[in-house]
Scaffold this active site. Sequence first.
Site, short mmCIF file in Angstrom:
data_model
loop_
_atom_site.label_atom_id
_atom_site.label_comp_id
_atom_site.label_asym_id
_atom_site.label_seq_id
_atom_site.Cartn_x
_atom_site.Cartn_y
_atom_site.Cartn_z
N ASP A 174 0.81 -1.22 0.00
CA ASP A 174 0.00 0.00 0.00
C ASP A 174 0.84 1.27 0.00
O ASP A 174 0.31 2.37 -0.14
CB ASP A 174 -0.92 0.03 1.23
CG ASP A 174 -2.00 -1.04 1.20
OD1 ASP A 174 -2.36 -1.48 0.09
OD2 ASP A 174 -2.47 -1.44 2.29
N ARG A 195 -3.75 -7.65 -10.98
CA ARG A 195 -4.29 -9.01 -11.06
C ARG A 195 -5.21 -9.16 -12.26
O ARG A 195 -5.19 -10.17 -12.96
CB ARG A 195 -5.05 -9.35 -9.77
CG ARG A 195 -4.17 -9.49 -8.54
CD ARG A 195 -4.96 -9.84 -7.29
NE ARG A 195 -4.11 -9.90 -6.12
CZ ARG A 195 -4.34 -9.27 -4.97
NH1 ARG A 195 -5.42 -8.52 -4.85
NH2 ARG A 195 -3.50 -9.39 -3.97
#
Length: 311
Positions: A80, A128
């Site tokens: 993050d 992804r």
Amino acid sequence: MLRIGTRGSALALWQAEWVKQALMQASPDLQVALSIIKTKGDKILDVPLAQVGGKGLFVKEIEDRLLDGAIDVAVHSMKDMPAQIPPGLCIGAIPAREAPFDVLVSNTAMSLTDMPSNGRIGTSSLRRAAQLKHLRPDIEVVSLRGNLDTRIRKLTTENLDGILVAAAGMIRLGMADRITERLDPVRFLPAIGQGALAIEIRADDPQTRACVEPLNDPASQICVLAERAFLDRLEGGCQVPIAGHARIVADQVHMDGLVASLDGKTLIRRSVSGPPEQAEALGVQLAETLLANGADVILKELKAHADAQQR
């Protein structure tokens, strides 16, 4: 009293509690307390991450509290963290990394290969999604937000065939038995820093630095610094499908990196190896190689796309 700032999700609290216990084990006389801080990423749950803003969605408010002295330590998921850390702050320690790969959680198929055509897979990550579209263009990718518990619940409530999530969160929350398939990084590259924790402190706080330094794992630090240097050179955020994975094999740092188009049709991937003391330089070298092989075109197009969405 050492005050640790953390998000309030189950995974974030697990990570902060782990750091708390490790700090008290290293310094038995130390008192440690947790402070829960809500971030922008926690408040906006109905919009895809890429449309909300860049990296920093889950860290900025915690970093603000660290800068103003309300807390002494911030615990983040390293993936993050923006490539650039605000002036006055630094990463004090990177503990031993948990498994860095992605996993499939499914009720209907044993692997991505077995997933039926037109199957529906949920993910909140452009990285992804792009790699999934590249491997299985026949599968529908469904945007999925929420903490790990919420995403697993949506596997059923949203009528999904599977979800893609980080292995580390599943393992840390005791849900490894729910993992259907572990996606080998050779085939499916993880996010920068995935599986690692960032213990962030004020740069001018030597007392806290001394407290957190025993938690640092040199091998994990070398690999994460290589990945973050790669990310920094590419100026990547969560609006860009960028992936990277470094590991140490036979006293050498080996790193794979990729940049992909949003539709997954173009995927540029390269590798680099070298001595650990050159880890960050290797990350930059790998980024330069990708840029020279077409990643610059993809990044320019993605930046224009992101700017248009935010207008």
